[in-house]
Design an enzyme around this catalytic site. Structure first.
Site, PDB file in Angstrom:
ATOM      1  N   LYS A 160      -4.211  -7.389   3.788  1.00 16.42           N
ATOM      2  CA  LYS A 160      -3.249  -7.751   3.244  1.00 16.42           C
ATOM      3  C   LYS A 160      -3.275  -9.359   3.063  1.00 16.42           C
ATOM      4  O   LYS A 160      -2.400 -10.090   2.579  1.00 16.42           O
ATOM      5  CB  LYS A 160      -2.010  -7.522   3.209  1.00 16.42           C
ATOM      6  CG  LYS A 160      -1.709  -5.680   3.598  1.00 16.42           C
ATOM      7  CD  LYS A 160      -2.681  -4.974   2.570  1.00 16.42           C
ATOM      8  CE  LYS A 160      -1.817  -5.052   1.006  1.00 16.42           C
ATOM      9  NZ  LYS A 160      -2.855  -4.515   0.000  1.00 16.42           N
ATOM     10  N   HIS A 216     -12.503  -6.288   7.577  1.00 19.07           N
ATOM     11  CA  HIS A 216     -11.348  -6.621   8.270  1.00 19.07           C
ATOM     12  C   HIS A 216     -11.424  -6.472   9.773  1.00 19.07           C
ATOM     13  O   HIS A 216     -10.468  -6.625  10.449  1.00 19.07           O
ATOM     14  CB  HIS A 216     -10.085  -5.483   7.844  1.00 19.07           C
ATOM     15  CG  HIS A 216      -9.724  -5.747   6.541  1.00 19.07           C
ATOM     16  ND1 HIS A 216      -9.390  -6.673   5.765  1.00 19.07           N
ATOM     17  CD2 HIS A 216      -9.140  -4.658   5.591  1.00 19.07           C
ATOM     18  CE1 HIS A 216      -8.909  -6.445   4.505  1.00 19.07           C
ATOM     19  NE2 HIS A 216      -8.776  -5.196   4.430  1.00 19.07           N
ATOM     20  N   SER A 240       3.614  -7.019   3.007  1.00 21.32           N
ATOM     21  CA  SER A 240       2.499  -6.499   2.096  1.00 21.32           C
ATOM     22  C   SER A 240       1.869  -5.358   2.806  1.00 21.32           C
ATOM     23  O   SER A 240       1.608  -4.295   2.072  1.00 21.32           O
ATOM     24  CB  SER A 240       1.590  -7.644   1.881  1.00 21.32           C
ATOM     25  OG  SER A 240       0.710  -7.146   1.237  1.00 21.32           O
ATOM     26  N   ARG A 248       1.288  -6.440  -5.901  1.00 22.66           N
ATOM     27  CA  ARG A 248       2.862  -6.149  -5.778  1.00 22.66           C
ATOM     28  C   ARG A 248       3.777  -7.268  -6.209  1.00 22.66           C
ATOM     29  O   ARG A 248       4.222  -7.483  -7.222  1.00 22.66           O
ATOM     30  CB  ARG A 248       3.065  -5.687  -4.271  1.00 22.66           C
ATOM     31  CG  ARG A 248       4.485  -4.960  -4.040  1.00 22.66           C
ATOM     32  CD  ARG A 248       4.441  -4.964  -2.386  1.00 22.66           C
ATOM     33  NE  ARG A 248       4.465  -6.201  -1.868  1.00 22.66           N
ATOM     34  CZ  ARG A 248       5.157  -7.247  -1.562  1.00 22.66           C
ATOM     35  NH1 ARG A 248       6.555  -6.717  -1.636  1.00 22.66           N
ATOM     36  NH2 ARG A 248       5.105  -8.170  -0.849  1.00 22.66           N
TER      37      ARG A 248
HETATM   38  P1  A3P Z   1       1.742  -8.646  -1.880  1.00 31.53           P
HETATM   39  O1  A3P Z   1       1.884  -7.402  -1.173  1.00 31.53           O
HETATM   40  O2  A3P Z   1       2.709  -9.599  -1.165  1.00 31.53           O
HETATM   41  O3  A3P Z   1       1.986  -8.882  -3.180  1.00 31.53           O
HETATM   42  P2  A3P Z   1      -5.475  -7.660   0.138  1.00 31.53           P
HETATM   43  O4  A3P Z   1      -6.324  -7.869  -1.142  1.00 31.53           O
HETATM   44  O5  A3P Z   1      -5.882  -8.505   1.268  1.00 31.53           O
HETATM   45  O6  A3P Z   1      -5.343  -6.489   0.313  1.00 31.53           O
HETATM   46  O7  A3P Z   1      -4.009  -8.487  -0.395  1.00 31.53           O
HETATM   47  C1  A3P Z   1      -3.197  -7.966  -1.035  1.00 31.53           C
HETATM   48  C2  A3P Z   1      -2.015  -8.906  -1.287  1.00 31.53           C
HETATM   49  O8  A3P Z   1      -2.672  -9.936  -1.995  1.00 31.53           O
HETATM   50  C3  A3P Z   1      -1.020  -8.750  -2.075  1.00 31.53           C
HETATM   51  O9  A3P Z   1       0.266  -9.038  -1.606  1.00 31.53           O
HETATM   52  C4  A3P Z   1      -1.427  -8.509  -3.563  1.00 31.53           C
HETATM   53  O10 A3P Z   1      -0.440  -8.833  -4.654  1.00 31.53           O
HETATM   54  C5  A3P Z   1      -2.029 -10.148  -3.319  1.00 31.53           C
HETATM   55  N1  A3P Z   1      -2.548 -10.867  -4.323  1.00 31.53           N
HETATM   56  C6  A3P Z   1      -3.614 -10.128  -4.992  1.00 31.53           C
HETATM   57  N2  A3P Z   1      -4.200 -10.831  -5.947  1.00 31.53           N
HETATM   58  C7  A3P Z   1      -3.434 -12.127  -5.893  1.00 31.53           C
HETATM   59  C8  A3P Z   1      -3.593 -13.428  -6.678  1.00 31.53           C
HETATM   60  N3  A3P Z   1      -4.464 -13.277  -7.600  1.00 31.53           N
HETATM   61  N4  A3P Z   1      -2.525 -14.138  -6.561  1.00 31.53           N
HETATM   62  C9  A3P Z   1      -1.680 -14.008  -5.375  1.00 31.53           C
HETATM   63  N5  A3P Z   1      -1.745 -12.945  -4.582  1.00 31.53           N
HETATM   64  C10 A3P Z   1      -2.503 -11.902  -4.988  1.00 31.53           C
END
Ligand code: A3P
Length: 304
Positions: free
Chosen positions: A56, A117, A147, A266
């Protein structure tokens, strides 16, 4: 068979609450644990690029940026497949006939971009031996926790997070998949000067994406015209990526990820933790944080 073709299967039956099992004291899915020897012996290559993160921390965002750089901003090429098929998630093991990360990686022509990860001490040693480039992205603990909590609610392949109150304690204790956030970010931070690691922060990317993409470009020894850079910034913005089915995980069946519970894309905002932590939880968290991060030179921003 790839995941998105599995809609017909009764995945709920095949994947009830996933069993977990530790590897070297780190909580993993049982599938990862059972496959650990193969994962540990994964053969990296010198021209592999690895995107490493704690869960996340902005993995998918970084994957999209890197893919757009590698494809000179060609959107069609970047839409060739889902994120998870473009960049094998090396330790992610699934029951046959689903492709595990290792199968995908081993069948992929070079140069490959891979995802993990794993905490630094568990990275397959061939990555160090081959001196593969690694981009590590870290995100502040409180937003990562929020998250991860929501992701664990919507992703049926992860253990149920329980209540918010329970999850805060589970996260602090590092009893989540891939282990302790604190050890993860510190471990990779300590490794960064001895290896080819570009260490980035989610909050910096949010603050000034152009500046951070330029760091990635330099690290990849790649030059792109200004207009391509601007195109990448636009297409990897939260709002645009949220609408991109090849990057937002909506092609997976709801029996795996149920976006009606909480969308994968999200909020994408530093500081969202303030909407969840009570004052008391925050104070407790900070106290515990000081102890766990004592002696580290790292600083995180919990808002920008
Ligand atoms: P949130 O749950 O806080 O919205 P991962 O890809 O490591 O699983 O991380 C997911 C998190 O990165 C989520 O956070 C998601 O919304 C956020 N995320 C994905 N794409 C993004 C973007 N283009 N800009 C900002 N945050 C992003």
């Amino acid at each position: 068979m790839s995941l998105e073709n599995m809609k017909d299967l009764q995945l709920e039956e095949k994947h009830p609450q996933p069993e977990t099992k530790e590897v070297n004291g780190i909580l993993m899915t049982k599938m990862i644990s059972d496959n650990w020897e193969k994962i540990w012996n994964f053969q990296a290559k010198p021209d592999d690029l690895l995107i490493a993160t704690y869960a996340k921390a902005g993995t998918t965002w970084t994957q999209e940026i890197v893919d757009m750089i590698q494809n000179d901003g060609d959107l069609q090429k970047c839409q060739r497949a889902n994120t998870f098929d473009r960049h094998p998630f090396i330790e992610w093991a699934l029951p046959p006939p689903l492709n595990s990360g290792l199968d995908l990686a081993n069948n992929m022509p070079s140069p490959r971009t891979l995802k993990t990860h794993l905490p630094v001490q568990m990275l397959p040693p061939s990555f160090w031996k081959e001196n593969s480039k690694i981009i590590y992205v870290a995100r502040n603990a409180k937003d990562c926790l929020v998250s991860y909590y929501h992701f664990s609610r919507m992703n049926k392949m992860l253990p149920d997070p329980g209540t918010w109150e329970e999850y805060v304690e589970t996260f602090k204790a590092g009893k989540v998949l891939w282990g302790s956030w604190y050890d993860h970010v510190k471990g990779w931070w300590e490794a960064k000067d001895q290896h080819r690691i570009l260490y980035l922060f989610y909050e910096d990317m949010k603050e000034d994406l152009k500046r951070e993409i330029e760091k990635i470009l330099k690290f990849l020894e790649k030059d792109i015209p200004e207009e391509v850079l601007n195109k990448i910034i636009y297409h990897t913005s939260f709002d645009v990526m949220k609408q991109n089915p090849m990057a937002n995980y909506t092609t997976l069946p709801t029996s795996i990820m149920d976006h009606s519970i909480s969308p994968f894309m999200r909020k994408g905002m530093p500081g969202d933790w303030k909407n969840y932590f009570t004052v008391a939880q925050n104070e407790e968290f900070d106290k515990d944080y000081q102890k766990k991060m004592a002696g580290s030179t790292m600083t995180f921003r919990t808002e920008i």
